[in-house]
Design a protein around this motif. Structure first.
Motif, PDB file in Angstrom:
ATOM      1  N   LYS A 133       5.896  -5.882   7.095  1.00 42.07           N
ATOM      2  CA  LYS A 133       4.852  -6.885   6.921  1.00 42.07           C
ATOM      3  C   LYS A 133       4.495  -7.484   8.268  1.00 42.07           C
ATOM      4  N   ALA A 134       3.219  -7.387   8.625  1.00 43.94           N
ATOM      5  CA  ALA A 134       2.687  -8.060   9.799  1.00 43.94           C
ATOM      6  C   ALA A 134       2.097  -9.395   9.344  1.00 43.94           C
ATOM      7  N   TYR A 135       1.563 -10.147  10.285  1.00 48.34           N
ATOM      8  CA  TYR A 135       0.970 -11.440   9.922  1.00 48.34           C
ATOM      9  C   TYR A 135      -0.300 -11.248   9.098  1.00 48.34           C
ATOM     10  N   ASP A 136      -1.085 -10.219   9.459  1.00 48.55           N
ATOM     11  CA  ASP A 136      -2.384 -10.067   8.798  1.00 48.55           C
ATOM     12  C   ASP A 136      -2.453  -8.905   7.819  1.00 48.55           C
ATOM     13  N   GLY A 137      -1.344  -8.198   7.618  1.00 53.47           N
ATOM     14  CA  GLY A 137      -1.381  -7.098   6.675  1.00 53.47           C
ATOM     15  C   GLY A 137      -0.047  -6.399   6.547  1.00 53.47           C
ATOM     16  N   LYS A 138       0.003  -5.434   5.678  1.00 53.00           N
ATOM     17  CA  LYS A 138       1.206  -4.628   5.481  1.00 53.00           C
ATOM     18  C   LYS A 138       0.957  -3.235   6.039  1.00 53.00           C
ATOM     19  N   ALA A 139       1.882  -2.742   6.859  1.00 52.70           N
ATOM     20  CA  ALA A 139       1.773  -1.406   7.435  1.00 52.70           C
ATOM     21  C   ALA A 139       2.749  -0.479   6.730  1.00 52.70           C
ATOM     22  N   SER A 140       2.313   0.735   6.436  1.00 53.48           N
ATOM     23  CA  SER A 140       3.196   1.721   5.813  1.00 53.48           C
ATOM     24  C   SER A 140       2.922   3.088   6.423  1.00 53.48           C
ATOM     25  N   PHE A 141       3.960   3.929   6.442  1.00 52.67           N
ATOM     26  CA  PHE A 141       3.850   5.277   6.987  1.00 52.67           C
ATOM     27  C   PHE A 141       4.643   6.220   6.096  1.00 52.67           C
ATOM     28  N   ASP A 142       3.970   7.248   5.574  1.00 48.18           N
ATOM     29  CA  ASP A 142       4.625   8.172   4.649  1.00 48.18           C
ATOM     30  C   ASP A 142       4.987   9.501   5.300  1.00 48.18           C
ATOM     31  N   GLY A 143       4.809   9.593   6.612  1.00 43.44           N
ATOM     32  CA  GLY A 143       5.079  10.831   7.319  1.00 43.44           C
ATOM     33  C   GLY A 143       3.825  11.588   7.688  1.00 43.44           C
ATOM     34  N   SER A 144       2.727  11.328   6.969  1.00 41.85           N
ATOM     35  CA  SER A 144       1.454  12.004   7.245  1.00 41.85           C
ATOM     36  C   SER A 144       0.319  11.034   7.521  1.00 41.85           C
ATOM     37  N   ASN A 145       0.402   9.838   6.929  1.00 40.85           N
ATOM     38  CA  ASN A 145      -0.666   8.846   7.071  1.00 40.85           C
ATOM     39  C   ASN A 145      -0.088   7.464   7.350  1.00 40.85           C
ATOM     40  N   VAL A 146      -0.800   6.720   8.184  1.00 42.21           N
ATOM     41  CA  VAL A 146      -0.482   5.309   8.415  1.00 42.21           C
ATOM     42  C   VAL A 146      -1.509   4.484   7.663  1.00 42.21           C
ATOM     43  N   ALA A 147      -1.062   3.501   6.899  1.00 41.25           N
ATOM     44  CA  ALA A 147      -1.982   2.666   6.124  1.00 41.25           C
ATOM     45  C   ALA A 147      -1.784   1.198   6.472  1.00 41.25           C
ATOM     46  N   PHE A 148      -2.898   0.478   6.600  1.00 36.51           N
ATOM     47  CA  PHE A 148      -2.890  -0.970   6.793  1.00 36.51           C
ATOM     48  C   PHE A 148      -3.583  -1.601   5.588  1.00 36.51           C
ATOM     49  N   ARG A 149      -2.904  -2.521   4.920  1.00 32.93           N
ATOM     50  CA  ARG A 149      -3.463  -3.247   3.787  1.00 32.93           C
ATOM     51  C   ARG A 149      -3.502  -4.728   4.158  1.00 32.93           C
ATOM     52  N   TRP A 150      -4.693  -5.292   4.227  1.00 41.55           N
ATOM     53  CA  TRP A 150      -4.861  -6.637   4.784  1.00 41.55           C
ATOM     54  C   TRP A 150      -4.447  -7.737   3.819  1.00 41.55           C
ATOM     55  N   PHE A 151      -3.906  -8.834   4.378  1.00 38.14           N
ATOM     56  CA  PHE A 151      -3.586 -10.039   3.618  1.00 38.14           C
ATOM     57  C   PHE A 151      -4.745 -11.015   3.765  1.00 38.14           C
ATOM     58  N   TRP A 152      -5.202 -11.573   2.670  1.00 40.09           N
ATOM     59  CA  TRP A 152      -6.327 -12.504   2.755  1.00 40.09           C
ATOM     60  C   TRP A 152      -5.944 -13.770   3.510  1.00 40.09           C
ATOM     61  N   THR A 153      -4.659 -14.083   3.545  1.00 38.70           N
ATOM     62  CA  THR A 153      -4.220 -15.304   4.231  1.00 38.70           C
ATOM     63  C   THR A 153      -4.162 -15.155   5.745  1.00 38.70           C
ATOM     64  N   GLY A 154      -4.161 -13.923   6.268  1.00 37.14           N
ATOM     65  CA  GLY A 154      -3.993 -13.761   7.706  1.00 37.14           C
ATOM     66  C   GLY A 154      -5.023 -12.890   8.387  1.00 37.14           C
ATOM     67  N   ALA A 155      -5.658 -11.975   7.653  1.00 37.16           N
ATOM     68  CA  ALA A 155      -6.577 -11.026   8.281  1.00 37.16           C
ATOM     69  C   ALA A 155      -7.870 -11.699   8.712  1.00 37.16           C
ATOM     70  N   SER A 156      -8.429 -11.254   9.817  1.00 36.50           N
ATOM     71  CA  SER A 156      -9.694 -11.777  10.321  1.00 36.50           C
ATOM     72  C   SER A 156     -10.849 -11.270   9.470  1.00 36.50           C
TER      73      SER A 156
END
Length: 298
Positions: A133-156
């Motif tokens: 968990k970052a300040y503005d979103g959640k980062a995940s990596f499954d081995g093939s793709n990196v995904a960023f899912r933004w948090f409404w409380t922190g994302a610009s």
């Protein structure tokens, strides 16, 4: 070899072609080392071995990896604190003679390429899936793709407009990791073709713009903060992505080049730093040091 040398917070097992480093798991062990658990370091991954006096009656056996041999150290780019260095073994001073013996044994295994950068990663990165968990979103990596899912409380607003992001590893050229232990830490993905003018015309962010853009405005980056993106989660994540990039492509993974920052941006950051200082969230020493770092980027 095949012997074991037990130190403080770690044990090194000397094998015929590598050193197996096992980290203790305890409240005094740095979280990064606990998270790594163990690492196998081939002799060919090492550049040098030293033994030096430590603090408070200790000696330190330090194996230095070759540039480009370890994705974890490549991603860290010199930002790790001494106590979090996975290549340091701290021992009581009374074991100095034994430590010197093993240091000599390791030096004897160094080959002719020890002084050269490695053309491939020789030490394995932590395995996917990984996330934090970052300040503005959640980062995940499954081995093939990196995904960023933004948090409404922190994302610009810029990130909200761009929407959640997914980046195939095949489209990436590298990772830029700035430690969460500084006040503007972040993890940024570097994409192939960012400098292509046709991509800019299509709305993609150019390589130079990516390097200069604020991480909180860049959909290819997540921002750290107090308690968000800690080293023991975000650095193994960055290392795993780097290793996957190099494995899938013949070109070496790159870290972001140093770029000159916009003076207006530096001024805004210094003002923000001053606000944190006045609020008591940054010490006098931290304020002075960070202000000097920002001014040096001009």
């Amino acid at each position: 070899m095949g012997d074991v040398l037990a130190g403080i917070q770690a044990t090194w097992e000397f094998e015929t072609d590598s050193v197996l480093i096992r980290f203790e798991r305890g409240i005094r062990t740095p979280k990064l080392l606990s998270a790594l658990r163990e690492r196998r370091v081939p002799h060919e991954a090492l550049a040098s071995v030293t033994l030096t006096p430590g603090k408070r009656g200790t000696v330190v056996l330090n194996a230095v990896p070759r540039p480009g041999a370890d994705p974890l150290m490549e991603a860290a780019a010199g930002q790790l604190k001494e106590g979090c260095d996975p290549y340091r073994l701290v021992l009581p001073a009374e074991r100095e003679t034994l430590a010197e013996y093993y240091a000599d044994e390791l030096r004897a295994t160094l080959g002719p390429d020890a002084g050269r950068p490695a053309d491939r990663y020789l030490v394995s990165a932590p395995r996917a899936p990984l996330g934090f968990k970052a300040y503005d979103g959640k980062a995940s990596f499954d081995g093939s793709n990196v995904a960023f899912r933004w948090f409404w409380t922190g994302a610009s607003s810029a990130k909200w407009k761009a929407g959640d992001q997914t980046f195939p590893v095949s489209e990436l050229s590298g990772v830029e990791w700035r430690s969460p232990e500084v006040f503007d830490g972040y993890l940024r993905l570097l994409r192939r073709g960012d400098a292509d003018p046709s991509d800019r015309a299509a709305g993609a962010v150019a390589g130079a713009a990516v390097a200069a853009a604020q991480a909180d405005q860049d959909p290819a980056a997540v921002v750290f903060g107090l308690g968000y993106g800690p080293v023991h989660e975000s650095l193994p994540f960055a290392a795993a992505v780097l290793e996957s990039i190099r494995t899938q492509t013949p070109a070496p993974a790159l870290t972001a080049p140093a770029t000159r920052r916009d003076p207006a941006d530096i001024a805004d950051r210094i003002r923000h730093l001053g606000d944190l200082h006045l609020a008591g969230l940054v010490t006098d020493e931290e304020f002075t040091r960070k202000k000097a770092e920002l001014l040096a980027e001009l």
